[in-house]
Design a protein around this motif. Structure first.
Motif, PDB file in Angstrom:
ATOM      1  N   PHE A 144      61.894  41.798  51.702  1.00  0.00           N
ATOM      2  CA  PHE A 144      61.031  42.980  51.848  1.00  0.00           C
ATOM      3  C   PHE A 144      59.756  42.721  51.075  1.00  0.00           C
ATOM      4  N   LEU A 145      58.636  43.003  51.749  1.00  0.00           N
ATOM      5  CA  LEU A 145      57.350  42.708  51.133  1.00  0.00           C
ATOM      6  C   LEU A 145      56.311  43.713  51.615  1.00  0.00           C
ATOM      7  N   ILE A 146      55.582  44.273  50.657  1.00  0.00           N
ATOM      8  CA  ILE A 146      54.368  45.022  50.992  1.00  0.00           C
ATOM      9  C   ILE A 146      53.210  44.121  50.596  1.00  0.00           C
ATOM     10  N   VAL A 147      52.281  43.907  51.515  1.00  0.00           N
ATOM     11  CA  VAL A 147      51.250  42.901  51.249  1.00  0.00           C
ATOM     12  C   VAL A 147      49.899  43.351  51.801  1.00  0.00           C
ATOM     13  N   ASN A 148      48.852  43.212  50.972  1.00  0.00           N
ATOM     14  CA  ASN A 148      47.483  43.529  51.390  1.00  0.00           C
ATOM     15  C   ASN A 148      46.947  42.436  52.306  1.00  0.00           C
ATOM     16  N   ALA A 149      46.071  42.837  53.248  1.00  0.00           N
ATOM     17  CA  ALA A 149      45.473  41.863  54.173  1.00  0.00           C
ATOM     18  C   ALA A 149      43.996  42.181  54.361  1.00  0.00           C
ATOM     19  N   THR A 150      43.140  41.273  53.882  1.00  0.00           N
ATOM     20  CA  THR A 150      41.705  41.381  54.137  1.00  0.00           C
ATOM     21  C   THR A 150      41.143  39.971  54.336  1.00  0.00           C
ATOM     22  N   SER A 151      39.890  39.933  54.803  1.00  0.00           N
ATOM     23  CA  SER A 151      39.135  38.682  54.768  1.00  0.00           C
ATOM     24  C   SER A 151      38.553  38.525  53.360  1.00  0.00           C
ATOM     25  N   ARG A 152      37.586  37.619  53.182  1.00  0.00           N
ATOM     26  CA  ARG A 152      37.017  37.399  51.845  1.00  0.00           C
ATOM     27  C   ARG A 152      36.050  38.529  51.516  1.00  0.00           C
ATOM     28  N   PRO A 153      36.161  39.130  50.331  1.00  0.00           N
ATOM     29  CA  PRO A 153      35.261  40.239  49.989  1.00  0.00           C
ATOM     30  C   PRO A 153      33.817  39.774  49.860  1.00  0.00           C
ATOM     31  N   VAL A 154      32.893  40.710  50.069  1.00  0.00           N
ATOM     32  CA  VAL A 154      31.465  40.391  49.941  1.00  0.00           C
ATOM     33  C   VAL A 154      31.024  40.549  48.494  1.00  0.00           C
ATOM     34  N   ARG A 155      31.405  41.665  47.846  1.00  0.00           N
ATOM     35  CA  ARG A 155      30.945  41.949  46.478  1.00  0.00           C
ATOM     36  C   ARG A 155      32.080  41.879  45.464  1.00  0.00           C
ATOM     37  N   GLU A 156      33.142  42.637  45.703  1.00  0.00           N
ATOM     38  CA  GLU A 156      34.252  42.639  44.747  1.00  0.00           C
ATOM     39  C   GLU A 156      35.568  42.819  45.496  1.00  0.00           C
ATOM     40  N   THR A 157      36.645  42.378  44.853  1.00  0.00           N
ATOM     41  CA  THR A 157      37.964  42.479  45.475  1.00  0.00           C
ATOM     42  C   THR A 157      38.488  43.895  45.322  1.00  0.00           C
ATOM     43  N   ARG A 158      38.718  44.563  46.435  1.00  0.00           N
ATOM     44  CA  ARG A 158      39.265  45.927  46.392  1.00  0.00           C
ATOM     45  C   ARG A 158      40.777  45.905  46.614  1.00  0.00           C
ATOM     46  N   LEU A 159      41.222  45.101  47.587  1.00  0.00           N
ATOM     47  CA  LEU A 159      42.659  44.943  47.837  1.00  0.00           C
ATOM     48  C   LEU A 159      43.039  43.527  47.413  1.00  0.00           C
ATOM     49  N   ASP A 160      43.871  43.448  46.401  1.00  0.00           N
ATOM     50  CA  ASP A 160      44.235  42.152  45.809  1.00  0.00           C
ATOM     51  C   ASP A 160      45.024  41.293  46.810  1.00  0.00           C
ATOM     52  N   LEU A 161      44.716  40.004  46.855  1.00  0.00           N
ATOM     53  CA  LEU A 161      45.366  39.114  47.830  1.00  0.00           C
ATOM     54  C   LEU A 161      46.353  38.137  47.187  1.00  0.00           C
ATOM     55  N   THR A 162      46.699  38.363  45.920  1.00  0.00           N
ATOM     56  CA  THR A 162      47.594  37.405  45.249  1.00  0.00           C
ATOM     57  C   THR A 162      48.944  37.288  45.961  1.00  0.00           C
ATOM     58  N   VAL A 163      49.517  38.407  46.371  1.00  0.00           N
ATOM     59  CA  VAL A 163      50.818  38.357  47.052  1.00  0.00           C
ATOM     60  C   VAL A 163      50.681  37.599  48.371  1.00  0.00           C
TER      61      VAL A 163
END
Ligand code: NAD
Length: 242
Positions: free
Chosen positions: A206-225
């Motif tokens: 079971f995993l909840i995981v954020n998904a975005t492309s590369r941020p322009v200014r700052e990381t809002r949704l962390d991509l470590t997981v």
């Protein structure tokens, strides 16, 4: 390994991107949508409320990617309740009955909206949720029942908190909202992200995981997981791929 994957919402913005990447990687992809998905070999045209149609679509499926939903805030009783909650119930029960082993479910970054608005960044998946409104609350329900299906029925479940992959009618609003560019998810990165979920090791239960492309200014949704568990690395940055 080649898998049989059913993608609900296969005709939508994200569905088309996910289908094309899964097909490119050699998976046997089927679609389920109330609108025909021309790029697919096998499409079940039907509504999430039609359990018999879902049962037919689910035969022989290894992995379900469930994207079909009302994709943002809308009238609760006529849109969100039938599509995002009753539809979710029908899809998950059909998958369970058919012996599907993995569920990849479309959640949303809106599940933890007020933390983002307060500027307490980046948002980590384990932090307490703060849904924007009713739509985000349906995604909280999706995450919660996903966890239950993992524990009770032994299915592997991944809930993906998608940033923002703007649909055509949202593009002007998206361009004019600088903070949104940091949670942009390009169609190409979306396809790759969901492919990583489909192909994740069996050990992911079971995993909840954020998904975005590369941020322009700052990381809002962390991509470590996403990086550590799925091995996902975004390639695009807004406006690439738009
Ligand atoms: N695009 C984004 O930025 C974004 C962000 C967060 C979460 N999501 C989630 O990702 C998923 C896909 O979003 P999208 O942007 O591709 O939306 P979309 O509207 O482009 O696609 C949704 C698809 O689902 C189908 N669908 C909806 N209700 C259905 C029903 N009752 N029966 C059968 N088919 C039905 C629609 O016909 C459509 O093809 C949704 O679950 C949405 O909540 C999207």
């Amino acid at each position: 390994m080649r898998q049989t994957v059913l993608v609900t919402g296969s005709s939508g913005k994200l569905g088309r991107a996910v289908v094309s990447e899964l097909v490119r990687r050699g998976h046997d992809v089927r679609g389920f949508d109330r609108v025909a998905s021309p790029a697919l070999v096998t499409t079940q045209v039907g509504d999430l409320g039609d359990r018999a149609a879902l049962d037919r679509a689910m035969v022989g499926v290894d992995c379900l990617v469930h994207l079909a939903a009302t994709p943002d805030d809308a009238d609760f009783l006529t849109e969100l309740l039938p599509n995002n909650l009753v539809g979710l119930y029908q899809v998950l029960e059909a998958a369970r009955a058919a012996g599907v082993r993995r569920l990849v479910l479309a959640s949303s970054g809106q599940v933890n909206w007020w933390q983002q608005m307060a500027g307490d960044l980046p948002v980590l998946e384990h932090q307490p949720v703060s849904p924007k409104s009713w739509y985000a609350a349906t995604k909280m329900f999706l995450e919660a029942i996903g966890r239950s299906f993992s524990e009770v029925h032994g299915m592997s479940v991944l809930a993906v908190r998608i940033g923002w992959c703007p649909r055509p009618e949202q593009e002007a609003e998206f361009r004019d909202t600088p903070s949104a560019h940091d949670v942009y998810l390009s169609p190409g990165d979306a396809g790759r992200f969901f492919a990583h979920c489909v192909e994740a090791p069996e050990t992911v239960r079971f995993l909840i995981v954020n998904a975005t492309s590369r941020p322009v200014r700052e990381t809002r949704l962390d991509l470590t997981v996403a990086r550590q568990v799925l091995g996902f690395e975004p390639r695009d940055r807004w406006p690439e791929g738009m």
